[in-house]
Design an enzyme around this catalytic site. Structure first.
Site, mmCIF file in Angstrom:
data_model
loop_
_atom_site.group_PDB
_atom_site.id
_atom_site.type_symbol
_atom_site.label_atom_id
_atom_site.label_comp_id
_atom_site.label_asym_id
_atom_site.label_seq_id
_atom_site.Cartn_x
_atom_site.Cartn_y
_atom_site.Cartn_z
ATOM 1 N N GLY A 209 33.193 35.104 39.979
ATOM 2 C CA GLY A 209 33.842 35.927 40.752
ATOM 3 C C GLY A 209 33.214 36.288 42.084
ATOM 4 O O GLY A 209 32.151 36.083 42.544
ATOM 5 N N GLY A 212 30.205 41.511 44.680
ATOM 6 C CA GLY A 212 30.234 42.761 44.523
ATOM 7 C C GLY A 212 31.218 43.371 43.563
ATOM 8 O O GLY A 212 31.591 44.574 43.548
ATOM 9 N N THR A 213 31.630 42.423 42.624
ATOM 10 C CA THR A 213 32.572 42.736 41.478
ATOM 11 C C THR A 213 31.766 43.241 40.313
ATOM 12 O O THR A 213 32.525 43.496 39.397
ATOM 13 C CB THR A 213 33.465 41.618 41.283
ATOM 14 O OG1 THR A 213 32.731 40.384 41.202
ATOM 15 C CG2 THR A 213 34.547 41.419 42.289
ATOM 16 N N GLY A 214 30.303 43.230 40.341
ATOM 17 C CA GLY A 214 29.659 43.541 39.345
ATOM 18 C C GLY A 214 29.267 42.604 38.028
ATOM 19 O O GLY A 214 28.935 42.734 37.069
ATOM 20 N N LYS A 215 28.801 41.522 38.805
ATOM 21 C CA LYS A 215 28.564 40.413 37.815
ATOM 22 C C LYS A 215 27.034 40.717 37.174
ATOM 23 O O LYS A 215 26.921 40.412 36.249
ATOM 24 C CB LYS A 215 28.706 38.995 38.698
ATOM 25 C CG LYS A 215 30.043 38.580 38.941
ATOM 26 C CD LYS A 215 29.919 37.091 39.520
ATOM 27 C CE LYS A 215 29.248 37.256 40.929
ATOM 28 N NZ LYS A 215 29.954 38.117 41.924
ATOM 29 N N THR A 216 26.161 41.057 38.489
ATOM 30 C CA THR A 216 24.822 41.389 38.113
ATOM 31 C C THR A 216 24.968 42.666 37.136
ATOM 32 O O THR A 216 24.096 42.732 36.014
ATOM 33 C CB THR A 216 23.931 41.452 39.160
ATOM 34 O OG1 THR A 216 24.243 40.473 40.038
ATOM 35 C CG2 THR A 216 22.553 41.818 38.971
ATOM 36 N N GLU A 431 54.570 35.425 44.808
ATOM 37 C CA GLU A 431 54.044 35.593 43.717
ATOM 38 C C GLU A 431 55.003 35.417 42.385
ATOM 39 O O GLU A 431 55.157 34.842 41.439
ATOM 40 C CB GLU A 431 52.680 36.128 43.080
ATOM 41 C CG GLU A 431 51.756 36.056 43.998
ATOM 42 C CD GLU A 431 50.872 34.471 43.831
ATOM 43 O OE1 GLU A 431 51.264 33.924 42.888
ATOM 44 O OE2 GLU A 431 50.455 33.995 45.034
ATOM 45 N N ASP A 507 50.364 25.174 47.055
ATOM 46 C CA ASP A 507 51.419 25.017 46.396
ATOM 47 C C ASP A 507 52.285 23.463 46.525
ATOM 48 O O ASP A 507 52.400 22.716 45.772
ATOM 49 C CB ASP A 507 52.642 25.932 46.430
ATOM 50 C CG ASP A 507 52.125 27.314 45.960
ATOM 51 O OD1 ASP A 507 51.194 27.388 45.305
ATOM 52 O OD2 ASP A 507 52.688 28.242 46.338
HETATM 53 P P1 ADP Z 1 27.845 41.093 42.114
HETATM 54 O O1 ADP Z 1 26.650 40.474 41.172
HETATM 55 O O2 ADP Z 1 29.017 40.778 41.508
HETATM 56 O O3 ADP Z 1 27.827 40.468 43.650
HETATM 57 P P2 ADP Z 1 26.782 43.642 41.706
HETATM 58 O O4 ADP Z 1 26.800 43.578 40.063
HETATM 59 O O5 ADP Z 1 25.428 43.426 42.384
HETATM 60 O O6 ADP Z 1 27.918 42.656 42.153
HETATM 61 O O7 ADP Z 1 27.385 45.004 42.197
HETATM 62 C C1 ADP Z 1 26.710 45.810 43.224
HETATM 63 C C2 ADP Z 1 26.922 47.421 42.856
HETATM 64 O O8 ADP Z 1 28.168 47.638 42.843
HETATM 65 C C3 ADP Z 1 26.668 47.909 41.611
HETATM 66 O O9 ADP Z 1 25.195 47.984 41.403
HETATM 67 C C4 ADP Z 1 27.642 48.845 41.056
HETATM 68 O O10 ADP Z 1 26.891 49.891 41.895
HETATM 69 C C5 ADP Z 1 28.488 48.574 42.297
HETATM 70 N N1 ADP Z 1 29.707 47.871 41.225
HETATM 71 C C6 ADP Z 1 30.176 46.604 41.439
HETATM 72 N N2 ADP Z 1 31.142 46.467 40.424
HETATM 73 C C7 ADP Z 1 31.209 47.431 39.616
HETATM 74 C C8 ADP Z 1 31.987 47.729 38.734
HETATM 75 N N3 ADP Z 1 32.837 46.755 38.075
HETATM 76 N N4 ADP Z 1 31.870 49.128 38.001
HETATM 77 C C9 ADP Z 1 31.067 49.956 38.403
HETATM 78 N N5 ADP Z 1 30.304 49.578 39.646
HETATM 79 C C10 ADP Z 1 30.467 48.433 40.111
HETATM 80 ZN ZN ZN Z 2 52.050 30.131 45.691
HETATM 81 MG MG MG Z 3 24.992 39.680 42.153
#
Ligand code: ADP
Ligand code: ZN
Ligand code: MG
Length: 636
Positions: A209, A212-216, A431, A507
Site C-alpha cells: 500500500g 502512511g496507510t498504516g502497514k507498520t 471509473e 486502458d
Molecule cells: P506505513 O507503514 O504504511 O507507511 P505507518 O504504519 O508507519 O504507515 O503509519 C504512520 C502513522 O500514521 C501511524 O503510526 C499512525 O499514527 C498513523 N496511521 C496510519 N494509518 C493509520 C490507520 N489506518 N489508522 C490509524 N492510524 C494510522
Molecule cells: Zn480507466
Molecule cells: Mg511503515
C-alpha cells in the site's frame, strides 16, 4: 484511471549522490596531518643555526656530532661555556663538508630525510583517498544508505519487542486488511489448533500500500493482539557495506525468531532488499542478492507449524523479485489502501482521543474535506490543528483550527489532484464508465467495487473486478467485452464532458495489447485469418509485455494487422458508448453517489442497475466475506 506520466521528473540515479562524505574524510585527514606537523615543530627544542654559523663552529672545532640528511644537518655543538647543545640547520650545497668534518675529527653519519609529513601527504593520503572512494562507491552500488562508519554497528543484534502495546483498536479505515489479519492473530495465539487439522498457515504476509496507510501499524497490531514478540527490521538495514553481513543478519534474525516462536518477523521496505535480481554492469548488486537469497532460503527452511510469521511491507510491489511472491514465501498479499470517507472519520476519531476538542468540531466534515489523505496524513492533521490552537491560547481545538490545518497539510502534500472537485468528477465518470459496461455485458468478472480514492500505484481511481472462477479458455466475445470495459472509461468521459483526458492511457495500452493478441496470436480476426503471426509461446495469458520484436510477416500483413487491431478497439468503444448512452441517467446519478461516498460496492451497483447479484459459489457464505486475493487482477 491513471495520471499523466509525462510530467514526472527524472529520478536521481544515486551513484553520484553527494560525494561530500569522501571530501570530508580527506579534508579531516589533511587537517590532522598539518596539525601534527605544527605540533612537532613547536616541540622541537633544538637551536636553529644559520649554515654560516654552523661552518664557523666547525672551523673552531666546536661541533661534537653531526647527522646529515639530504635537507638538514643536526647534531651537538659545544657553546661558549662548553655545554653540549643540540642544533639543527638547513643544509646548503657544500661539496667539501665531509672533508672538513674529517679534518675536525667530528663523528658524523648520514641520515634519511626526516620529512615524514611530506611523505604522508604525498603518498599515503592519496592511497587513503582511493580506499575511501572505493568504499564509498562500493556502498552506493550496494544500494545502502548510511555513512562510511556504519559498518561499526552492522553486527548489532536484533532485539524483539516483547510487549507490543498496539492493538487493532488503534487501526481504522483498513477493514479488509484488518479482517484478513485476524486469521493470523488466531493462528499465533493457538498454533496447535490449526496445525492438528493439517491446515496450511501462510508463512509470509506482504502488506502492500501507499506510504502512511498504516502497514507498520497493522503489523505491530497483529503482534500486540496475539501477544507475541515482534522482530522488526527495515530492508535497507539488511544491505550492509560488506558482502555477507546482510546474509548473516538474516540468519541471526531467523535463529532468534525460531527460538522465540510463536512470533512475528517484520521486514519494512522489503523493496530495498527484494528488488528483482538483475545483471548489473558493475556487478555491484552482489550483497543485496546474497541477502535476498539467504532470506528466501530461511523462509523455505523453517517449519510453518512453529508459528513464525514473516510479515513485510512495501509500497512498490512491482519491483519485487518474483521469487519472493512464490508459494511458501510471501504468497499472501494484503492491500492496505488509502481510507474512504468513513475510514477517515474513524481514523480521526482515534487520533483526536489525545486532544481536547471543542463542541463545534464535526469529524465527518473534516473527513469529507480530506479526500486522498492517508492515515499518517490524518494523524499529522490532528497534530497540526492542536498546535495551531495552542499557539492561539485556546482551551480546546475547534473547527477553524482544523480548517487551517487542512490547508497546511494539503499544501505540504504533493499535488493531490483528486482533491480538485472538477478532476474528481472526471475520475468518477471514468471509473463508472468501466463499471457500468462491465456490469451490463454478460460473461465478465463481476465488479467488486468502484473507487475514486487514489491508489498510490499511479492510479487516481479504480474499478475492481474479481473472478468467480478460473478461466482456462477465453472466447472471442469475452475478449471483445473485455475491450469494451477497458474503453468504457474514455467513452463515459466523452459522453458526459464531450472531451478526452490523458487518464485513459493505461486502458488504451491494455486494450491494444489484447486486440493485437487476438489478431496476431489467437487467429480471431476474420480478415487476417487463423494464423499465428508471433510464433512464440505465451507463458500466461497476456501476462508479459510483448516487447519490441515482432514476428515475421510481410509489410502488407502488418498493415492489415494494424487495421484489424484498430477495428476491434473502435468497435469495442462503440459498444461501450451505446451501453452508456442507454444508461445515461443512471451514470449521472451514480456519479453523484460516488463523489459523495468515494466507494461503491459491486452489489449496490448491480442493485441500482437492476441486475441480479451473482452468487459467489457457496450461498451460505456471508456476502461481505473479503476476497482471498486482495490485489485485484483488474486495476484500471
Ligand atoms: P506505513 O507503514 O504504511 O507507511 P505507518 O504504519 O508507519 O504507515 O503509519 C504512520 C502513522 O500514521 C501511524 O503510526 C499512525 O499514527 C498513523 N496511521 C496510519 N494509518 C493509520 C490507520 N489506518 N489508522 C490509524 N492510524 C494510522
Ligand atoms: Zn480507466
Ligand atoms: Mg511503515
Amino acid at each position: 484511471m491513471t495520471p499523466d506520466q509525462s510530467s514526472k521528473t527524472p529520478r536521481r540515479t544515486g551513484l553520484f549522490r553527494g560525494p561530500s562524505g569522501v571530501l570530508w574524510f580527506g579534508a579531516v585527514l589533511f587537517g590532522l596531518l598539518l596539525l601534527a606537523n605544527a605540533v612537532s615543530t613547536a616541540l622541537d627544542s633544538r637551536e636553529r643555526l644559520e649554515y654560516s654559523a654552523f661552518k664557523s663552529l666547525l672551523a673552531q672545532g666546536r661541533i661534537a656530532e653531526a647527522r646529515i640528511s639530504p635537507e638538514t644537518i643536526s647534531g651537538v655543538y659545544l657553546n661558549e661555556d662548553g655545554v653540549r647543545t643540540s642544533f639543527t640547520t638547513v643544509r646548503v650545497e657544500d661539496p667539501n663538508l665531509a672533508e672538513q668534518l674529517d679534518a675536525q675529527k667530528v663523528r658524523y653519519a648520514g641520515e634519511v630525510s626526516q620529512r615524514w609529513i611530506g611523505e604522508l601527504i604525498g603518498w599515503i593520503l592519496p592511497v587513503l583517498l582511493i580506499i575511501g572512494l572505493w568504499l564509498f562507491f562500493f556502498r552506493r552500488i550496494g544500494g545502502a544508505e548510511g555513512g562510511i562508519m556504519s559498518f561499526a554497528r552492522s553486527r548489532a543484534k536484533i532485539y524483539a519487542e516483547d510487549d507490543v502495546k498496539v492493538s487493532f483498536a488503534d487501526v481504522a479505515g483498513v477493514d479488509e486488511a484488518r479482517d484478513e489479519l485476524r486469521e493470523i492473530v488466531e493462528f499465533l495465539k493457538t498454533p496447535q489448533k490449526y496445525t492438528t487439522l493439517g491446515g496450511r498457515i501462510p508463512k509470509g504476509v506482504l502488506l502492500v500500500g501507499p506510504p502512511g496507510t498504516g502497514k507498520t501499524l497493522l503489523a505491530r497490531a497483529v503482534a500486540g493482539e496475539a501477544k507475541v514478540p515482534f522482530f522488526s527490521l527495515s530492508g535497507s538495514e539488511f544491505v550492509e557495506m560488506f558482502v555477507g553481513v546482510g546474509a548473516a543478519r538474516v540468519r541471526d534474525l531467523f535463529k532468534q525468531a525460531d527460538a522465540r516462536a510463536p512470533c512475528i518477523v517484520f521486514i519494512d521496505e522489503l523493496d530495498a532488499l527484494g528488488k528483482a535480481r538483475q545483471q548489473s554492469p558493475m556487478g555491484g548488486h552482489e550483497e543485496r542478492e546474497q541477502t535476498l537469497n539467504q532470506l528466501l532460503a530461511e523462509m523455505d527452511g523453517f517449519d510453518p507449524k512453529k508459528g513464525v510469521i514473516v510479515m513485510a511491507a512495501t509500497n512498490r510491489p512491482e519491483v519485487l523479485d518474483p521469487a519472493l511472491l512464490r508459494p511458501g514465501r510471501f504468497d499472501r498479499r494484503i492491500l492496505v489502501d488509502r481510507p474512504d470517507v468513513k475510514g477517515r472519520e474513524a481514523i480521526l476519531r482515534i487520533h483526536v482521543k489525545s486532544v481536547k476538542l471543542a463542541d463545534s468540531v464535526d469529524l465527518s466534515v473534516i473527513a469529507a474535506r480530506t479526500g486522498g489523505f492517508a492515515g499518517a496524513d490524518l494523524a499529522n492533521l490532528v497534530n497540526e490543528a492542536a498546535l495551531l490552537a495552542a499557539r492561539r491560547d485556546k482551551t480546546a481545538v475547534d473547527q477553524s483550527d482544523f480548517d487551517e490545518a487542512i490547508d497546511r497539510v494539503v499544501a505540504g502534500l504533493e499535488k493531490r489532484r483528486a482533491l480538485n472537485p472538477r478532476i474528481r468528477r472526471v475520475i468518477a465518470v471514468h471509473e463508472l464508465g468501466h463499471a457500468i459496461v462491465a456490469t451490463d455485458l454478460p460473461g465478465l468478472d463481476p465488479v467488486h467495487k468502484v473507487s475514486i480514492v487514489g491508489r498510490g500505484f499511479g492510479a487516481l481511481g479504480y474499478t475492481m473486478q474479481l473472478p468467480t472462477e478460473d478461466r482456462y479458455l477465453r472466447t472471442r466475445s469475452e475478449l471483445q467485452h473485455e475491450l469494451a470495459v477497458l474503453l468504457g472509461g474514455r467513452a463515459a468521459e466523452l459522453l458526459v464532458f464531450n472531451e478526452m483526458t490523458t487518464g485513459a492511457q493505461n486502458d488504451l495500452m491494455r486494450a491494444t495489447a489484447i486486440a493485437r493478441a487476438m489478431v496476431t496470436e489467437f487467429g480471431m480476426s476474420d480478415a487476417v485469418g487463423p494464423v499465428n503471426h508471433e510464433g512464440r509461446q505465451r507463458q500466461m495469458f497476456l501476462d508479459t509485455d510483448t516487447g519490441p520484436e515482432r514476428g515475421v510477416y510481410a509489410e502488407e500483413t502488418a498493415r492489415l494487422i494494424d487495421a484489424e487491431v484498430k477495428r476491434l478497439v473502435t468497435e469495442a468503444a462503440d459498444t461501450a458508448r451505446q451501453i452508456l448512452e442507454a444508461r445515461r441517467e443512471l451514470l449521472d446519478r451514480l456519479t453523484d453517489l460516488l463523489l459523495e461516498k468515494e466507494v461503491i460496492e459491486g452489489e449496490e451497483l448491480r442493485m441500482l442497475m437492476g441486475i441480479p447479484n451473482v452468487t459467489q459459489g457457496d450461498d451460505t457464505a456471508p456476502a461481505a466475506l473479503p476476497p482471498r486475493e486482495s490485489i485485484p487482477s483488474d486495476l484500471h
